[in-house]
Design a protein around this motif. Structure first.
Motif, mmCIF file in Angstrom:
data_model
loop_
_atom_site.group_PDB
_atom_site.id
_atom_site.type_symbol
_atom_site.label_atom_id
_atom_site.label_comp_id
_atom_site.label_asym_id
_atom_site.label_seq_id
_atom_site.Cartn_x
_atom_site.Cartn_y
_atom_site.Cartn_z
ATOM 1 N N ASN A 233 -4.602 -2.698 1.966
ATOM 2 C CA ASN A 233 -5.835 -1.932 1.812
ATOM 3 C C ASN A 233 -5.595 -0.613 1.078
ATOM 4 N N ARG A 234 -4.603 0.151 1.551
ATOM 5 C CA ARG A 234 -4.302 1.437 0.911
ATOM 6 C C ARG A 234 -2.887 1.386 0.359
ATOM 7 N N THR A 235 -2.747 1.567 -0.939
ATOM 8 C CA THR A 235 -1.441 1.553 -1.576
ATOM 9 C C THR A 235 -0.726 2.883 -1.349
ATOM 10 N N ALA A 236 0.570 2.885 -1.632
ATOM 11 C CA ALA A 236 1.349 4.121 -1.513
ATOM 12 C C ALA A 236 0.829 5.180 -2.476
ATOM 13 N N ALA A 237 0.425 4.753 -3.664
ATOM 14 C CA ALA A 237 -0.112 5.711 -4.633
ATOM 15 C C ALA A 237 -1.419 6.318 -4.132
ATOM 16 N N ALA A 238 -2.292 5.480 -3.564
ATOM 17 C CA ALA A 238 -3.570 5.978 -3.064
ATOM 18 C C ALA A 238 -3.375 6.933 -1.897
ATOM 19 N N ALA A 239 -2.317 6.705 -1.106
ATOM 20 C CA ALA A 239 -2.030 7.571 0.045
ATOM 21 C C ALA A 239 -1.275 8.831 -0.347
ATOM 22 N N GLY A 240 -0.818 8.900 -1.610
ATOM 23 C CA GLY A 240 -0.128 10.085 -2.090
ATOM 24 C C GLY A 240 1.322 10.186 -1.665
ATOM 25 N N VAL A 241 1.954 9.042 -1.319
ATOM 26 C CA VAL A 241 3.345 9.098 -0.882
ATOM 27 C C VAL A 241 4.317 8.501 -1.901
ATOM 28 N N GLY A 242 3.833 7.578 -2.739
ATOM 29 C CA GLY A 242 4.749 6.934 -3.676
ATOM 30 C C GLY A 242 5.870 6.226 -2.945
ATOM 31 N N ARG A 243 7.062 6.223 -3.492
ATOM 32 C CA ARG A 243 8.224 5.668 -2.801
ATOM 33 C C ARG A 243 9.039 6.821 -2.232
ATOM 34 N N ILE A 244 9.233 6.805 -0.919
ATOM 35 C CA ILE A 244 9.964 7.862 -0.232
ATOM 36 C C ILE A 244 11.462 7.604 -0.378
ATOM 37 N N ALA A 245 12.202 8.605 -0.827
ATOM 38 C CA ALA A 245 13.643 8.464 -1.014
ATOM 39 C C ALA A 245 14.335 8.293 0.335
ATOM 40 N N ASP A 246 15.323 7.380 0.369
ATOM 41 C CA ASP A 246 16.036 7.087 1.616
ATOM 42 C C ASP A 246 16.650 8.347 2.211
ATOM 43 N N GLU A 247 17.303 9.142 1.361
ATOM 44 C CA GLU A 247 18.018 10.312 1.871
ATOM 45 C C GLU A 247 17.074 11.416 2.351
ATOM 46 N N ALA A 248 15.806 11.366 1.920
ATOM 47 C CA ALA A 248 14.852 12.401 2.326
ATOM 48 C C ALA A 248 14.087 12.040 3.593
ATOM 49 N N GLY A 352 4.353 0.422 3.572
ATOM 50 C CA GLY A 352 4.762 1.513 4.430
ATOM 51 C C GLY A 352 6.219 1.903 4.386
ATOM 52 N N TYR A 353 6.959 1.483 3.345
ATOM 53 C CA TYR A 353 8.373 1.824 3.259
ATOM 54 C C TYR A 353 8.552 3.348 3.384
ATOM 55 N N PRO A 354 9.517 3.783 4.168
ATOM 56 C CA PRO A 354 10.594 2.995 4.779
ATOM 57 C C PRO A 354 10.310 2.488 6.189
ATOM 58 N N ALA A 355 9.246 2.969 6.865
ATOM 59 C CA ALA A 355 8.994 2.579 8.242
ATOM 60 C C ALA A 355 7.498 2.616 8.530
ATOM 61 N N ARG A 356 7.037 1.643 9.279
ATOM 62 C CA ARG A 356 5.635 1.586 9.655
ATOM 63 C C ARG A 356 5.523 1.090 11.086
ATOM 64 N N LEU A 357 4.352 1.269 11.655
ATOM 65 C CA LEU A 357 4.083 0.754 12.992
ATOM 66 C C LEU A 357 3.548 -0.673 12.892
ATOM 67 N N ILE A 358 3.982 -1.529 13.792
ATOM 68 C CA ILE A 358 3.359 -2.838 13.965
ATOM 69 C C ILE A 358 3.293 -3.090 15.465
ATOM 70 N N ALA A 359 2.101 -3.417 15.957
ATOM 71 C CA ALA A 359 1.892 -3.606 17.393
ATOM 72 C C ALA A 359 0.949 -4.782 17.605
ATOM 73 N N PRO A 360 1.053 -5.452 18.747
ATOM 74 C CA PRO A 360 0.172 -6.596 19.019
ATOM 75 C C PRO A 360 -1.240 -6.166 19.362
ATOM 76 N N ASP A 361 -2.209 -7.001 19.003
ATOM 77 C CA ASP A 361 -3.619 -6.790 19.359
ATOM 78 C C ASP A 361 -4.072 -5.381 19.016
ATOM 79 N N ARG A 362 -3.939 -5.026 17.746
ATOM 80 C CA ARG A 362 -4.256 -3.656 17.313
ATOM 81 C C ARG A 362 -4.914 -3.733 15.932
ATOM 82 N N PRO A 363 -6.010 -2.990 15.711
ATOM 83 C CA PRO A 363 -6.663 -3.006 14.399
ATOM 84 C C PRO A 363 -5.711 -2.582 13.284
ATOM 85 N N GLY A 364 -5.877 -3.197 12.121
ATOM 86 C CA GLY A 364 -4.993 -2.907 10.997
ATOM 87 C C GLY A 364 -4.991 -1.447 10.591
ATOM 88 N N VAL A 365 -6.130 -0.754 10.712
ATOM 89 C CA VAL A 365 -6.176 0.651 10.317
ATOM 90 C C VAL A 365 -5.310 1.525 11.223
#
Length: 378
Positions: A233-248, A352-365
């Motif tokens: 639904n929302r890309t990294a570009a649309a969210a203003g994060v782009g690709r987050i550097a591993d070391e940062a 959501g690279y590098p980390a995102r939440l995923i949980a059961p029975d939870r709205p995608g937003v």
């Protein structure tokens, strides 16, 4: 010269109470399913404080089912509403327009009901396509108008109850009083309306009921299309994060014993894999295999109590739902992860690279992407 203007006369067949009652029953079921599942969706996305800890995390497919039914019933209601309006529209031109208090209540309920129903279906359909050509916020307005439609429908059914009862079945007194020769045409009309409902359902429901995805023609989302074969639904570009550097990257976990993890440290923790669906409010959903660190393990390391609620804060700079909250049903569920992988691969930035939440029975937003903080709040 004096002109005499008469109200329009409608003598077409099937504009009768039996046809209206038959279609109205189907429409009533569609509205009821849509209303109840809409309430479930609203309270899962915006739970009041007293309910926050009682939002269940099981079954894992619960929100996928209820939101899929919500969108499917709304789509099915569209041809039913059009057929219902065709059946009863001559009454809009009845003269005199108000004959009694009961008739005034009927006209009022019909006006509010029709306007509200058209508004709900139109805005709901546009929401599935994520197109918002209006100045107001969709969620609170859609929710408020749903209650108005519910009230108008209840008033309408109460006022029309005697007529509905008289035409409920083929053997009801009002039905038997109608011309017998109209019966075959009425059945043909109802069959055509049923076919239209079946057609729009079959060609859209595959976005959530994936066994039917090969029949998708009109749904705005194909559950197989997107980065790593999963819609976004929302890309990294649309969210203003782009690709987050591993070391940062840093994951901050606050609590009685707050701490911070680098990405390498997060990857070095015990990893778990779960099969969970993403289910979005627009009606699409799909199961996927997620890998990462259990949230309960991160919270226990922070000394969080068993009843703790958690605020999940994203690194995104733009867009809604930057912060979501989880009650203890979700925070303590072993299937709730800070996910690092999707289907065996590291997350795509749009997932959501590098980390995102995923949980059961939870709205995608509320499956927060680009997670930067887990904050124990209670």
């Amino acid at each position: 010269m004096k002109l005499h203007v008469s109200p329009p006369a409608f003598r077409g067949r099937l504009h009768d109470p039996r046809t209206a009652t038959s279609i109205g029953r189907w429409l009533g079921v569609a509205f009821a399913v849509c209303f109840v599942t809409g309430l479930i969706s609203h309270f899962m996305q915006h739970p009041p404080g007293w309910l926050a800890d009682d939002i269940p995390s099981r079954p894992v497919w619960g929100y996928r089912l209820t939101q899929g039914l919500h969108v499917a019933s709304g789509i099915a209601a569209t041809p039913l509403l059009l057929a219902k309006l065709w059946t009863v529209y001559p009454r809009l031109f009845a003269w005199p327009p108000l004959r009694s208090v009961k008739h005034a209540l009927e006209r009022l309920s019909v006006g509010v009901l029709v306007a509200g129903a058209v508004f709900e279906l139109a805005t709901g359909l546009l929401n599935t396509a994520q197109w918002y050509p209006w100045p107001f916020s969709f969620v609170p307005v859609h929710y408020a108008v749903a209650w108005i439609v519910f009230g108008a429908l209840a008033l309408h059914v109460a006022v029309k109850a005697p007529e509905i009862s008289a035409h409920w079945s083929r053997r009801s007194p009002g039905t038997l009083a109608l011309p017998v020769e109209d019966g075959p045409d009425r059945r043909s009309l109802l069959a055509a309306v049923g076919a239209a409902v079946g057609a729009v359902t079959l060609t859209t429901v595959g976005q959530s009921f994936t066994p039917l995805k090969d029949f998708l023609l009109f749904a705005p989302r194909d559950p197989d299309k997107g980065p790593q074969s999963l819609p976004v639904n929302r890309t990294a570009a649309a969210a203003g994060v782009g690709r987050i550097a591993d070391e940062a990257y840093r994951l901050v976990v606050t609590g009685p014993r707050s701490y911070t993890l680098t990405l390498d440290e997060l990857r070095a923790l015990p990893q778990h894999e779960v099969e969970l669906p993403i289910a979005c409010v627009e009606g699409w959903s799909k199961s996927a295999r997620w890998g990462g660190v259990r949230v309960v393990d991160l919270l226990e390391r922070a000394g969080a109590p068993a009843h703790a609620r958690v605020r999940v804060v994203s690194l995104q700079l733009r867009g809604g739902y930057r912060v979501s909250e989880m009650g203890h049903e979700h925070t303590r569920d072993p299937l709730t992860l800070v996910a690092l992988r999707l289907n065996g691969e590291e997350l795509d930035p749009d997932h959501g690279y590098p980390a995102r939440l995923i949980a059961p029975d939870r709205p995608g937003v509320l499956q927060t992407k680009w997670v930067g903080r887990l904050e124990v709040t209670a």
